[in-house]
Scaffold this motif. Structure first.
Motif, PDB file in Angstrom:
ATOM      1  N   LEU A  99       0.808  -1.217   0.000  1.00 20.86           N
ATOM      2  CA  LEU A  99       0.000   0.000   0.000  1.00 20.86           C
ATOM      3  C   LEU A  99       0.845   1.272   0.000  1.00 20.86           C
ATOM      4  O   LEU A  99       0.669   2.138  -0.859  1.00 20.86           O
ATOM      5  CB  LEU A  99      -0.944   0.002   1.206  1.00 20.86           C
ATOM      6  N   LEU A 100       1.764   1.381   0.944  1.00 20.83           N
ATOM      7  CA  LEU A 100       2.543   2.613   1.044  1.00 20.83           C
ATOM      8  C   LEU A 100       3.534   2.757  -0.107  1.00 20.83           C
ATOM      9  O   LEU A 100       3.733   3.869  -0.624  1.00 20.83           O
ATOM     10  CB  LEU A 100       3.270   2.668   2.388  1.00 20.83           C
ATOM     11  N   ALA A 101       4.148   1.652  -0.524  1.00 21.62           N
ATOM     12  CA  ALA A 101       5.104   1.732  -1.640  1.00 21.62           C
ATOM     13  C   ALA A 101       4.438   2.196  -2.939  1.00 21.62           C
ATOM     14  O   ALA A 101       4.979   3.054  -3.636  1.00 21.62           O
ATOM     15  CB  ALA A 101       5.827   0.399  -1.829  1.00 21.62           C
ATOM     16  N   PRO A 102       3.259   1.664  -3.307  1.00 15.83           N
ATOM     17  CA  PRO A 102       2.617   2.196  -4.509  1.00 15.83           C
ATOM     18  C   PRO A 102       2.300   3.679  -4.414  1.00 15.83           C
ATOM     19  O   PRO A 102       2.361   4.403  -5.422  1.00 15.83           O
ATOM     20  CB  PRO A 102       1.331   1.366  -4.615  1.00 15.83           C
ATOM     21  N   LEU A 103       1.974   4.165  -3.219  1.00 21.62           N
ATOM     22  CA  LEU A 103       1.757   5.597  -3.042  1.00 21.62           C
ATOM     23  C   LEU A 103       3.051   6.366  -3.266  1.00 21.62           C
ATOM     24  O   LEU A 103       3.081   7.377  -3.988  1.00 21.62           O
ATOM     25  CB  LEU A 103       1.205   5.869  -1.641  1.00 21.62           C
ATOM     26  N   THR A 104       4.141   5.878  -2.673  1.00 21.47           N
ATOM     27  CA  THR A 104       5.448   6.522  -2.840  1.00 21.47           C
ATOM     28  C   THR A 104       5.855   6.566  -4.309  1.00 21.47           C
ATOM     29  O   THR A 104       6.300   7.601  -4.825  1.00 21.47           O
ATOM     30  CB  THR A 104       6.511   5.757  -2.030  1.00 21.47           C
ATOM     31  N   ALA A 119      -1.135   7.470 -17.381  1.00 20.07           N
ATOM     32  CA  ALA A 119      -2.058   6.574 -16.680  1.00 20.07           C
ATOM     33  C   ALA A 119      -1.316   5.752 -15.637  1.00 20.07           C
ATOM     34  O   ALA A 119      -0.164   5.354 -15.848  1.00 20.07           O
ATOM     35  CB  ALA A 119      -2.751   5.642 -17.671  1.00 20.07           C
ATOM     36  N   VAL A 120      -2.013   5.496 -14.542  1.00 18.38           N
ATOM     37  CA  VAL A 120      -1.521   4.602 -13.491  1.00 18.38           C
ATOM     38  C   VAL A 120      -2.440   3.396 -13.436  1.00 18.38           C
ATOM     39  O   VAL A 120      -3.663   3.535 -13.473  1.00 18.38           O
ATOM     40  CB  VAL A 120      -1.509   5.293 -12.119  1.00 18.38           C
ATOM     41  N   VAL A 121      -1.847   2.214 -13.370  1.00 15.71           N
ATOM     42  CA  VAL A 121      -2.611   0.980 -13.183  1.00 15.71           C
ATOM     43  C   VAL A 121      -2.133   0.321 -11.898  1.00 15.71           C
ATOM     44  O   VAL A 121      -0.958  -0.047 -11.783  1.00 15.71           O
ATOM     45  CB  VAL A 121      -2.440   0.008 -14.368  1.00 15.71           C
ATOM     46  N   MET A 122      -3.022   0.245 -10.929  1.00 18.05           N
ATOM     47  CA  MET A 122      -2.722  -0.460  -9.685  1.00 18.05           C
ATOM     48  C   MET A 122      -3.075  -1.933  -9.862  1.00 18.05           C
ATOM     49  O   MET A 122      -4.132  -2.257 -10.431  1.00 18.05           O
ATOM     50  CB  MET A 122      -3.546   0.104  -8.531  1.00 18.05           C
ATOM     51  N   ILE A 123      -2.219  -2.812  -9.383  1.00 16.67           N
ATOM     52  CA  ILE A 123      -2.529  -4.243  -9.410  1.00 16.67           C
ATOM     53  C   ILE A 123      -3.070  -4.626  -8.039  1.00 16.67           C
ATOM     54  O   ILE A 123      -2.336  -4.807  -7.075  1.00 16.67           O
ATOM     55  CB  ILE A 123      -1.300  -5.087  -9.792  1.00 16.67           C
ATOM     56  N   GLY A 124      -4.400  -4.699  -7.986  1.00 15.82           N
ATOM     57  CA  GLY A 124      -5.073  -5.070  -6.757  1.00 15.82           C
ATOM     58  C   GLY A 124      -5.295  -6.569  -6.688  1.00 15.82           C
ATOM     59  O   GLY A 124      -4.702  -7.351  -7.440  1.00 15.82           O
ATOM     60  N   SER A 125      -6.181  -6.977  -5.802  1.00 15.21           N
ATOM     61  CA  SER A 125      -6.410  -8.410  -5.589  1.00 15.21           C
ATOM     62  C   SER A 125      -7.815  -8.638  -5.070  1.00 15.21           C
ATOM     63  O   SER A 125      -8.372  -7.797  -4.346  1.00 15.21           O
ATOM     64  CB  SER A 125      -5.400  -8.960  -4.583  1.00 15.21           C
ATOM     65  N   ALA A 141      -4.254  -4.305   2.869  1.00 15.10           N
ATOM     66  CA  ALA A 141      -3.481  -3.376   2.050  1.00 15.10           C
ATOM     67  C   ALA A 141      -4.066  -3.247   0.651  1.00 15.10           C
ATOM     68  O   ALA A 141      -4.137  -2.144   0.087  1.00 15.10           O
ATOM     69  CB  ALA A 141      -2.027  -3.834   1.977  1.00 15.10           C
ATOM     70  N   LYS A 142      -4.510  -4.346   0.067  1.00 19.75           N
ATOM     71  CA  LYS A 142      -5.088  -4.298  -1.280  1.00 19.75           C
ATOM     72  C   LYS A 142      -6.433  -3.575  -1.282  1.00 19.75           C
ATOM     73  O   LYS A 142      -6.773  -2.888  -2.261  1.00 19.75           O
ATOM     74  CB  LYS A 142      -5.239  -5.706  -1.837  1.00 19.75           C
TER      75      LYS A 142
END
Length: 244
Positions: A99-104, A119-125, A141-142
């Protein structure tokens, strides 16, 4: 994706490698970053060593890039660990990575993305939307990552689009650690409506779509890539409406 630069965190194996291959096939210049290089070089990509939990290193990494059009926040994961079997610090590190690393990383990439209209693509779960015993901190976190993406999409509109891929079970080189051998993988596959686990390429193609001009009006969205999800357990436990 021709003429565009895509950065894929954790892009050296598994899902990340599938994403990197898909962007390279679509014509992008692909930069993959992870703590260790891939065992087998990924054609059409460039590797840069990076710990996404090191904020200073992350800023330096993006400062050195001439441009970034697409960021895929894929780095993450967690070992199986029941909550009471580990100290809070271990669970906190899982939250930091997922969670925090993708924000950073997103904040460091933002100036590039804003200039490019990127564009940003988050890889969730799917773990972020259901109970995740054994990976509770990862699931939490996801869930937070998906919420972060929705807020980011509003704050950064209209210059930057932000979406989440909510990924289900994927067959990778480490699947045996989660599901067992081939028998275990086959048994787990039968619980998926489409009858199989996802391949990394399935996730990669979906990521390319969300980053492409064909998804130009999609932001703040969560795209389910899970083969139909999981069959509800009560259907198999109930004693009515069973097929002969």
């Amino acid at each position: 994706m021709h003429g565009r630069t895509a950065v894929v965190t954790g892009g050296t194996r598994g899902v990340g490698a599938g994403i990197a291959r898909a962007f390279a096939a679509a014509g992008a210049e692909v930069v993959v970053c992870a703590r260790r290089p891939p065992r087998v070089p990924l054609p059409g990509t460039r590797f840069v060593a990076l710990d996404v939990c090191d904020a200073t290193a992350v800023r330096d990494f993006f400062d050195a890039l001439p441009r970034v059009d697409v960021l895929v926040n894929n780095a993450g994961g967690a070992p199986y660990r029941l909550l009471a079997d580990a100290a809070p610090e271990r669970h906190a590190r899982v939250v930091e990575l997922n969670l925090l690393a993708p924000l950073t990383v997103s904040l460091a990439a933002y100036p590039h993305l804003r200039r490019a209209g990127g564009a940003v693509v988050m890889i969730g779960s799917v773990s972020g939307g259901r109970p995740s015993p054994g990976t509770a901190a990862y699931g939490a976190a996801k869930a937070g990552l998906e919420s972060l993406a929705r807020s980011m999409a509003v704050e950064w509109a209209p210059r930057v689009r932000v979406n989440t891929l909510v990924v289900g079970m994927v067959r990778t080189e480490l699947s045996h650690l989660h599901y067992g051998g081939e028998d275990g993988i086959a048994a787990v596959s039968r619980t998926v409506p489409l009858g199989r686990l996802a391949e990394p390429s399935d996730v990669g193609e979906a990521a390319v779509f969300l980053a492409s001009d064909e998804a130009a009006y999609i932001t703040g969205a969560s795209l389910l890539v899970h083969g139909g999800g999981e069959r509800p357990a009560f259907l198999d436990a109930a004693t009515v409406n069973r097929r002969p």
